[in-house]
Design an enzyme around this catalytic site. Structure first.
Site, mmCIF file in Angstrom:
data_model
loop_
_atom_site.group_PDB
_atom_site.id
_atom_site.type_symbol
_atom_site.label_atom_id
_atom_site.label_comp_id
_atom_site.label_asym_id
_atom_site.label_seq_id
_atom_site.Cartn_x
_atom_site.Cartn_y
_atom_site.Cartn_z
ATOM 1 C CD GLU A 115 -8.055 8.013 2.994
ATOM 2 O OE1 GLU A 115 -8.769 8.266 3.993
ATOM 3 O OE2 GLU A 115 -6.915 8.490 2.816
ATOM 4 C CB CYS A 161 -12.382 5.219 5.364
ATOM 5 S SG CYS A 161 -10.768 5.748 5.911
#
Length: 483
Positions: free
Chosen positions: A250, A284
């Site tokens: 990720e 993110c």
């Protein structure tokens, strides 16, 4: 709050040194933690491998459920302390850290619910001569030792996402927290131990040496790697994994939002402001690029700037703080450099563009920066958002897609056709309609595409990644009927 000294959570290992954990807001010393060396890494790997190899000591589903439920109950009891700890070490405002703790507890609940309801399946047989007289069913088994390497920005919830699924499915884990924010991780792993998880089945190992982290991740005893962090490091680790090691990566992104001319700005602007400046943009899926139809672009940008100017930036432990500091002092300088570069290249700075206090940065809105500026091409990971006017929807979609990253995107419109066309054509793993790019509930799939990641996050999806669906086939003449 007293300064603690926290040991490694690796049975049989000795520390290679200590690390001072300091608050990013004021550099106050919070705690000292032991860090591992080469021998510590080897001991942790041996512990995990030995625990998994001894099948007589595998944890039953009943025991795993009890551990998860007891840990969640303790987390509820300590919720305020956990929130304050996460706020102090990571810089996320206390109000948002409370939300993080609530999400972490809910993640534990999701593990329990999924473990209670998951099941194998029957594979059809008796369909031809070869399969006549056969019965085939599947069961789930743990894949093996899990290594989790985590990031600083959600110091409790990320750990829960990476290691609670391992506990749920019966995999021993070794977790390496971010060196800036190891305290929430260590407390969570201690709570698991107090709830009955054997020490070798849940180890926490802060490391000050990136080469040791690579050694940990790429050892052939590791069955699954969960990595949250920079794309550069994550893709490098994936290229060096031992044969057979599974992984989920990720990374970050430069999340786009498209705002149509018919969007309701009174509800759109607060959502975009939250996604742009939440945790000082250190998320993110923070909204970084807003493509607004030219009839509303200037108005939207000015309203966004007005909201940004009113944000209270300061001590994350203060109830009134809305935006905390960046995690490292050097990041403040980098963000400012990118903003100055964009302005020099033609962007209009509507607000912000300045350091606040020791390690904060003012919420910054840039209007129409160059498509080649770093603020348009790379992940800012700071409280900066760019607004670009567009004429036609397909132009906005093409510009949103023109990025090496693809994670979550958003579209604000009251027109169904606009929403569906954008959903169909945006290069993103998830598209939010009239919701910001950082929206997430922890059971939904959460996946980066392109350089943004590999595999699918989310509690049930991570549990599936950490399991093997093992087939059992029976042959018997009594099974010739049915299918």
């Amino acid at each position: 709050m007293k300064t603690e000294s926290l040991p490694l959570l690796v049975p049989g290992a000795s520390a290679a040194g200590t690390h001072e954990v300091r608050a990013p807001f004021d550099d106050a010393l919070i705690a000292r933690v032991e860090v591992g060396g080469p021998a510590t890494v080897e001991q942790a790997l041996a512990n995990a491998a030995d625990a998994f190899a001894d099948r007589a000591q595998w944890l039953s589903a009943e025991r795993r459920l009890a551990i998860l439920e007891k840990t969640a109950a303790r987390m509820r009891d300590e919720a305020e302390e956990l929130a304050l700890l996460a706020a102090r070490e990571g810089g996320k405002p206390l109000t948002d850290s409370r939300v993080e703790v609530a999400r972490a507890i809910d993640g534990m609940k999701s593990c329990v619910e999924h473990l209670r309801t998951q099941h194998g399946r029957e594979v059809p047989m008796n369909l031809n001569a070869a399969s006549a007289g056969h019965l085939a069913v599947t069961r789930h088994y743990p894949v093996g030792p899990v290594v989790a390497i985590s990031a600083f920005n959600h110091p409790l919830n990320l750990i829960v996402h990476q290691v609670a699924p391992a506990v749920a499915v019966g995999c021993p884990f070794i977790v390496k927290p971010a060196l800036e924010t190891p305290l929430s991780c260590l407390r969570f792993v201690n709570l698991l131990h107090e709830a009955g998880l054997p020490a070798a089945w849940g180890q926490a190992l802060p490391l000050a040496d990136n080469d040791l982290a690579e050694k940990l991740a790429t050892d052939p005893r590791v069955a699954f790697l969960s990595f949250i962090g920079s794309a550069k490091v994550g893709w490098k680790l994936r290229s060096r994994l031992a044969p057979g090691t599974r992984c989920a990566l990720e990374h970050g992104g430069a999340a786009p939002a498209i705002v149509a001319a018919d969007a309701a700005l009174d509800t759109t602007v607060p959502l975009l402001a939250k996604a742009s400046f939440y945790h000082a943009g250190q998320v993110c899926v923070s909204t970084q690029r807003i493509y607004a139809q030219k009839r509303v672009a200037r108005k939207l940008a000015e309203q966004l700037a007005r909201t940004a100017r009113e944000l209270k930036i300061g001590d994350p432990a203060d109830e009134q703080t809305e935006v905390g500091p960046l995690i490292r002092a050097r990041e403040v300088g980098r963000v400012d450099e990118w903003v100055r570069e964009a302005v020099a290249g033609g962007a209009e700075m509507l607000c912000g563009g300045e350091r606040v206090g020791r390690q904060g940065y003012a919420g910054t809105v840039l209007f129409n920066p160059s498509a080649t500026a770093r603020v348009s091409r790379e992940e800012i990971f700071g409280p900066v958002v760019c607004v670009y006017p567009y004429e036609e929807l397909d132009e906005a979609i093409a510009r949103a897609n023109d990025s090496p990253f693809a994670f979550q995107a958003a579209v604000f419109t009251n027109d169904l056709n606009t929403a569906l066309r954008a959903y169909d054509r945006l290069e993103a793993a998830a598209v939010m309609i009239n919701q910001h790019t950082a929206f997430r509930v922890d059971w939904m799939p959460f996946a980066g595409l392109k350089q943004s990641g590999h595999g699918i996050g989310g509690i049930p999806h991570t549990m599936a990644d950490m399991q093997v669906e093992k087939l059992l086939v029976f042959k018997s003449p009594s099974l010739n009927r049915g299918n």
